[in-house]
Write an enzyme that holds these catalytic residues in place. Structure first.
Site, PDB file in Angstrom:
ATOM      1  N   MET A   1       0.849  -1.189   0.000  1.00 26.74           N
ATOM      2  CA  MET A   1       0.000   0.000   0.000  1.00 26.74           C
ATOM      3  C   MET A   1       0.881   1.234   0.000  1.00 26.74           C
ATOM      4  O   MET A   1       1.860   1.299   0.725  1.00 26.74           O
ATOM      5  CB  MET A   1      -0.893   0.003   1.236  1.00 26.74           C
ATOM      6  CG  MET A   1      -1.690   1.281   1.420  1.00 26.74           C
ATOM      7  SD  MET A   1      -2.829   1.589   0.085  1.00 26.74           S
ATOM      8  CE  MET A   1      -3.937   0.217   0.277  1.00 26.74           C
ATOM      9  N   CYS A   2       0.490   2.185  -0.802  1.00 23.36           N
ATOM     10  CA  CYS A   2       1.252   3.432  -0.887  1.00 23.36           C
ATOM     11  C   CYS A   2       0.276   4.589  -1.024  1.00 23.36           C
ATOM     12  O   CYS A   2      -0.883   4.423  -1.385  1.00 23.36           O
ATOM     13  CB  CYS A   2       2.192   3.421  -2.094  1.00 23.36           C
ATOM     14  SG  CYS A   2       3.295   2.008  -2.141  1.00 23.36           S
ATOM     15  N   GLY A   3       0.786   5.758  -0.726  1.00 24.13           N
ATOM     16  CA  GLY A   3       0.083   6.980  -1.075  1.00 24.13           C
ATOM     17  C   GLY A   3       0.866   7.662  -2.173  1.00 24.13           C
ATOM     18  O   GLY A   3       2.082   7.875  -2.032  1.00 24.13           O
TER      19      GLY A   3
END
Length: 634
Positions: A1-3
């Site tokens: 998961m990344c932003g």
């Protein structure tokens, strides 16, 4: 998961898109950019990084006639935060090589070889960077399965590519330039309803390409943005790409009066239905395995802590996922005259699995309990639930938190403990007082934006507190010995998708009553078509705000393809009663693996099962499509 964030604005002293006066529009843009970085950094607490690209050229405006040295600069900034769920070490994004830049928010589960010690973003960047032409990008993406959103800058062509996966399982929001806000933004999560950017969900219809060379040569970003943006189809007729688009629902009508399945006993099923049950178990088992294996394990000092959690209501969807996360693959290997049994557990047996169960203190429901039960659960049903809880050894709780999902959750964790030997199940009771709900309302509204309906808020609140995982545990339902507990799991399994694919909603029964089997087929196709535009982006933004990732085994494109291709009467039978005909195929699968109680659970919407809906009397009559107040109204 990344932003991930990609921003584009113009620096030019004459065009007027952005001036460089301290405190002017450029300063406002920088402030907006920093606020977006803070919001997106929460999604990836393990590492953050940024990269700038500046594209300079002669100004196309009026100043060119008087000053040939006048220049316009397109200022591109890429930002990414990283939640490490792949590989041996955190990877600092953005990825960069030879001027190309890649921001990746996703997981590759099929179609690209990624070893346990490798990072899928790195492997995918290498694959894209080595393409002979960017025209081949749809072919590459069409062969990989997993949730994703990405931004890729191709330096040689000065083009920016960005997209979400065909189901829209990862959030990506877009702000298109306007006269008042003449800059371009892509971001995993916004800062809410803000006058500085009008964010909307990026469509999943294709892969978008923004021609920055063309945009730089035009007279103003806002005026020429649409003509510089194209949408590339995910698939062509030249090659079959397994994950380029959603499968279509099987349109074959069942034979006249297909036989009724009057029992969930797998021993007496028709052959074709029995085969479908086995195939569903196999498909779901593999989907769960791919989503829980190879999660980077914690240091030895933190052994015994959960890596995987399930958003757990005690319903059939979440219980099946919990069981499959626990179970093992078994195979028989034959060597000459010798046979060997091979066992490989999806989640190691010495590792707990957290079951996150949320309940809200709902003043309106409490008032109903005091003044009467009008409009709520029928009294006989409420008494039946409480009696069943006591029969199963569940201690009586404050009625504030003994919501329907808590009752079924406590019952179902006992079934898991009976049949899943050797596993520690942490049933995490997340109790949300009304005051805590109120305090979280504003930040949750900002995170879920551009979702803004009353129903959005009810669902977002339930997911926000459940995924936070802060509550208490007791190690048997008959015990009063509570301990405070906060889940350490960063991978959360979610049962979303089963109702849409297997006919679990009341509207499927209504469709059959009004238009027969053809009506059910049409309704299932409508459900599949609108999955990308409904809950997934909002849910991703809410859950990932805690630095956690939700994974949807039912929404693997492989599982979707399998279920869409089955004849309608194999998946459900609206002629049968609730608890049998709805999601019939899944119920049969649950019964076959030993989940007897879960197999007959009836559908409860999350917001009603947890009591996050209609928290106040005035909201009881408000419909799900009623808009939440805007900033201006507030």
């Amino acid at each position: 998961m990344c932003g991930i964030i990609c921003s584009l604005h113009v620096g030019c002293s004459s065009c007027g898109d952005i001036d460089n006066i301290r405190g002017g529009p450029d300063e406002a843009f920088r402030e907006l950019s920093e606020r977006l970085k803070v919001a997106n950094a929460a999604r990836g607490p393990d590492a953050q990084g940024s990269h700038h690209v500046r594209i300079q050229g002669t100004c196309p405006g009026e100043a060119q006639a008087t000053n040939e040295n006048e220049t316009c600069t397109l200022d591109l900034e890429f930002f990414a935060s990283e939640l490490r769920l792949r590989g041996d070490a955190p990877i600092v994004q953005p990825h960069e090589q030879d001027g190309d830049v890649f921001c990746w928010n996703g997981e590759v589960f099929e179609g690209l070889a990624v070893n346990a010690d490798e990072n899928d973003g790195v492997k995918l960047f290498q694959s894209i960077h080595s393409l002979s032409a960017m025209d081949d990008l749809p072919f590459l993406l069409g062969k990989i399965e997993g949730p994703y959103a990405f931004v890729y800058y191709h330096a040689a062509s000065r083009k920016l590519y960005f997209a979400r996966d065909p189901l829209g399982r990862r959030s990506l929001l877009i702000h298109k330039p306007s006269v008042s806000n003449p800059y371009f933004l892509l971001a995993s999560v916004s800062i809410g309803d803000d006058q500085g950017c009008i964010m909307e969900e990026l469509s999943t219809e294709g892969i978008f390409c923004l021609d920055l060379g063309k945009l730089r040569e035009s007279n103003g970003v806002a005026q020429n943005f649409d003509s510089s943006l194209t949408c590339i189809s995910r698939h062509t007729g030249q090659e079959t790409l397994p994950f380029a688009k959603l499968s279509r629902v099987n349109t074959a009508l069942p034979p006249d009066a297909p036989p009724l399945v009057l029992s969930l006993d797998p021993a007496i099923l028709p052959y074709d239905l029995a085969i479908a049950v086995d195939h569903l178990i196999d498909h779901l088992d593999r989907s769960v395995m791919l989503r829980v294996e190879n999660i980077p394990r914690k240091p030895s000092s933190e052994k015994g802590k959960a890596q995987v959690a399930v958003l757990f209501s005690g319903g059939i969807d979440s219980t099946v996922l919990a069981f499959l996360a626990h179970r093992y693959l078994d195979a028989i290997l034959h060597f000459g005259v010798s046979y060997y049994f091979v066992f490989s557990r999806h989640v190691p047996l010495d590792e707990p699995i957290d079951l996150l169960n949320v309940a809200f203190e709902n003043p309106r429901k409490i008032q109903v309990q005091t003044d009467g039960n009008i409009g709520a659960i029928p009294k006989r049903e409420k008494k039946r639930q409480l009696k069943a809880a006591e029969t199963n050894g569940i201690v009586k709780e404050s009625t504030s938190y003994m919501v329907p999902d808590r009752v079924t959750g406590l019952q179902e964790v006992e079934e898991l403990r009976r049949i899943c030997h050797g596993r520690t199940w942490n049933f995490v009771e997340v109790d949300v007082p009304y005051e805590e709900f109120q305090a979280a309302r504003a930040p949750v509204e900002a995170i879920m934006f551009p979702g803004r309906t009353v129903m959005d808020l009810s669902l977002a609140m339930a997911l926000y507190f459940a995924s936070k995982g802060a509550g208490r545990v007791r190690f048997s339902s008959a015990s009063n010995d509570y301990q405070p507990y906060t889940s350490t799991a960063r991978v959360l399994l979610n049962g979303l998708g089963s109702d849409e694919l297997l006919g679990g909603y009341g509207r499927h029964r209504t469709a059959y009553a009004t238009r027969g089997w053809q009506g059910v087929i049409d309704e299932l196709q409508l459900e599949l078509d609108r999955i990308p535009t409904r809950n997934l982006g909002r849910d991703d933004r809410v859950i990932s705000s805690h630095g956690k990732e939700t994974r949807h085994p039912f929404l693997s494109l492989t599982v979707v393809s399998f279920l869409a291709g089955l004849p309608v009467h194999i998946k459900l039978d609206p002629r049968l009663e609730l608890g049998l005909g709805d999601k019939m195929l899944l119920r049969l699968a649950a019964r076959k693996v030993g989940l007897l109680e879960a197999s007959v659970r009836k559908k409860k919407a999350m917001q009603f099962g947890s009591h996050s809906a209609r928290m106040e009397a005035g909201e009881a009559e408000r419909r799900g499509d009623l808009m939440i107040r805007t900033v201006a109204e507030a």
